[in-house]
Design an enzyme around this catalytic site. Structure first.
Site, PDB file in Angstrom:
ATOM      1  CD1 TRP A 192      -3.202  -2.098   8.040  1.00  0.00           C
ATOM      2  CD2 TRP A 192      -3.612  -0.038   7.262  1.00  0.00           C
ATOM      3  NE1 TRP A 192      -3.737  -1.347   9.060  1.00  0.00           N
ATOM      4  CE2 TRP A 192      -3.992  -0.084   8.611  1.00  0.00           C
ATOM      5  CE3 TRP A 192      -3.766   1.152   6.558  1.00  0.00           C
ATOM      6  CZ2 TRP A 192      -4.527   1.012   9.285  1.00  0.00           C
ATOM      7  CZ3 TRP A 192      -4.306   2.248   7.215  1.00  0.00           C
ATOM      8  CH2 TRP A 192      -4.679   2.178   8.568  1.00  0.00           C
ATOM      9  CG  ASP A 216       2.856  -1.453   5.613  1.00  0.00           C
ATOM     10  OD1 ASP A 216       3.469  -1.146   6.661  1.00  0.00           O
ATOM     11  OD2 ASP A 216       1.669  -1.132   5.405  1.00  0.00           O
ATOM     12  CE  LYS A 268      -0.859   1.264  13.548  1.00  0.00           C
ATOM     13  NZ  LYS A 268      -0.749   1.030  12.127  1.00  0.00           N
TER      14      LYS A 268
HETATM   15  C1  LIG Z   1      -1.403   1.597  10.847  1.00  0.00           C
HETATM   16  C2  LIG Z   1      -0.898   1.002   9.586  1.00  0.00           C
HETATM   17  C3  LIG Z   1      -0.765   1.748   8.398  1.00  0.00           C
HETATM   18  C4  LIG Z   1      -1.174   3.204   8.311  1.00  0.00           C
HETATM   19  O1  LIG Z   1      -0.332   4.002   9.018  1.00  0.00           O
HETATM   20  P1  LIG Z   1      -0.495   5.606   9.027  1.00  0.00           P
HETATM   21  O2  LIG Z   1       0.778   6.025   9.681  1.00  0.00           O
HETATM   22  O3  LIG Z   1      -1.726   5.918   9.801  1.00  0.00           O
HETATM   23  O4  LIG Z   1      -0.595   6.070   7.620  1.00  0.00           O
HETATM   24  C5  LIG Z   1      -0.253   1.120   7.280  1.00  0.00           C
HETATM   25  N1  LIG Z   1       0.099  -0.175   7.301  1.00  0.00           N
HETATM   26  C6  LIG Z   1      -0.023  -0.934   8.410  1.00  0.00           C
HETATM   27  C7  LIG Z   1       0.390  -2.368   8.375  1.00  0.00           C
HETATM   28  C8  LIG Z   1      -0.525  -0.374   9.579  1.00  0.00           C
HETATM   29  O5  LIG Z   1      -0.653  -1.126  10.688  1.00  0.00           O
END
Ligand SMILES: *Cc1c(COP(=O)(O)O)cnc(C)c1O
Length: 358
Positions: free
Chosen positions: A103, A170, A194
């Protein structure tokens, strides 16, 4: 009666059963309006209450001061890989990134298209199985970007760096799993799917005082200030994901808040990691001090026995424990809504596997 499935999915991840039921009801009859949530105006009083309530819970759970604005956007966390530099990196400035996995690498790919980028530290040298430490953050950066939890590799930042540079994080896969003082950051973003709700909404909490400084001509849909001014309703927001996020946060608060969930998350992770370390047939894949409490990655000492272990797991109704396609092995995601009973079942299966295949 349906069989209980133990849902270790990495994402979209498990949601509380009672939230799913409430969400299902709102699809038929929302707020006793005899209308579905899916067929009313996002500008109705009833939906306005949903978005305000969700925003306020986010602010409280992250302890955000009044400089912060909380908005809900589409496009997933991946959209934020682009929006963050677009809004925060000035045309002559420099952005710093910590590269801790897939990511973070994707975020770095986007920022490089928009301006000067420094990868301050990286754990790519050991397949991202640890969190870099003792790096120096240059003080002339417009911002420094971190990924708090690396969903794919199973590492997690335990202590955030102290710096005068604005921190951007993030937090997609560990938001609301542990106490965090949001005021230590200038921008926090998280895809909902998540640990917070269903796919389709991304929460962005941003300090208003850092916006509007890039000298860039801003496209409306990519401009945080436009979405802040519109209170997340510049265009039609993802109404259903926001609603389910609200229900999930209400569930979290009703069940003791982050303090309680953090205690449970620590217990769940300790239970599984101690079995991985005790059981001679398994081994963990990450540096012990950086192990994620959310995504537990492990492999078999003898990968040829994966077929046998997979069968045992399937028979015990364990779902979603196969590792990410880039990493292989296993990954058990222990998000907030996963009960400790599910972890106990996984541990029993691992012990049964040891007895029959050791
Ligand atoms: C799943 C995830 C993403 C991507 O998320 P999307 O909503 O599919 O764009 C980005 N960063 C982390 C840490 C993730 O676990």
């Amino acid at each position: 009666m349906t069989t209980k499935v133990h849902n270790f999915s990495a994402g979209p991840g498990i949601l509380p059963q009672e939230v799913l039921k409430q969400a299902a009801n709102a699809c038929i009859n929302f707020d006793n309006l005899n209308l579905s949530l899916l067929e009313i105006s996002h500008r109705s009083k009833n939906f306005e209450a949903v978005i305000n309530n969700t925003r306020n819970m986010v602010k409280n759970l992250l302890h955000l001061d009044d400089d912060f604005e909380v908005i809900f956007l589409g496009g997933g966390a991946s959209m934020q890989f682009a929006m963050v530099p677009y809004n925060l990196l000035s045309t002559t400035g420099k952005a710093g990134y910590l590269n801790t996995g897939v990511w973070a690498s994707k975020a770095i790919k986007e920022v490089k298209l928009l301006g000067n980028t420094v990868v301050v530290a990286s754990s790519e040298d050991r397949k991202f199985n640890y969190i870099p430490k003792n790096y120096e953050i240059p003080n002339d950066l417009d911002y420094f970007h971190l990924t708090s939890n690396n969903t794919i590799y199973g590492t997690q930042i335990k202590t955030f760096p102290k710096t005068s540079v604005p921190l951007v994080c993030d937090m997609s896969s560990d938001i609301f799993s542990r106490e965090v003082n949001g005021n230590d950051f200038s921008l926090i973003y998280a895809g909902a799917q998540k640990n917070m709700g269903p796919a389709g909404a991304t929460m962005v909490a941003v300090r208003k005082s850092i916006l509007g400084k890039t000298e860039r001509k801003m496209l409306s849909m990519l401009d945080y200030l436009v979405h802040i001014k519109g209170q997340s309703m510049y265009n039609t927001p993802p109404v259903f994901p926001i609603y389910v996020t609200m229900l999930t946060l209400e569930w979290l608060i009703k069940n003791g808040g982050i303090a309680h969930i953090e205690k449970m998350n620590n217990q769940k992770a300790a239970l599984l990691y101690s079995e991985i370390d005790r059981n001679p047939l398994f081994k963990g894949t990450c540096a012990v001090e950086d192990r994620s409490l959310m995504n537990v990655t492990f492999v078999l000492e003898n990968p040829e026995k994966e077929i046998i272990f997979d069968k045992l797991a399937k028979d015990a109704n364990l779902s979603g424990i196969r590792g990410h396609r880039d990493v292989g092995g296993y990954r058990a995601s222990l998000y907030n809504a996963l009960p400790i009973e599910s972890v106990k079942t996984l541990v029993e299966v691992m012990q049964h596997f040891e007895k029959t295949n050791g």
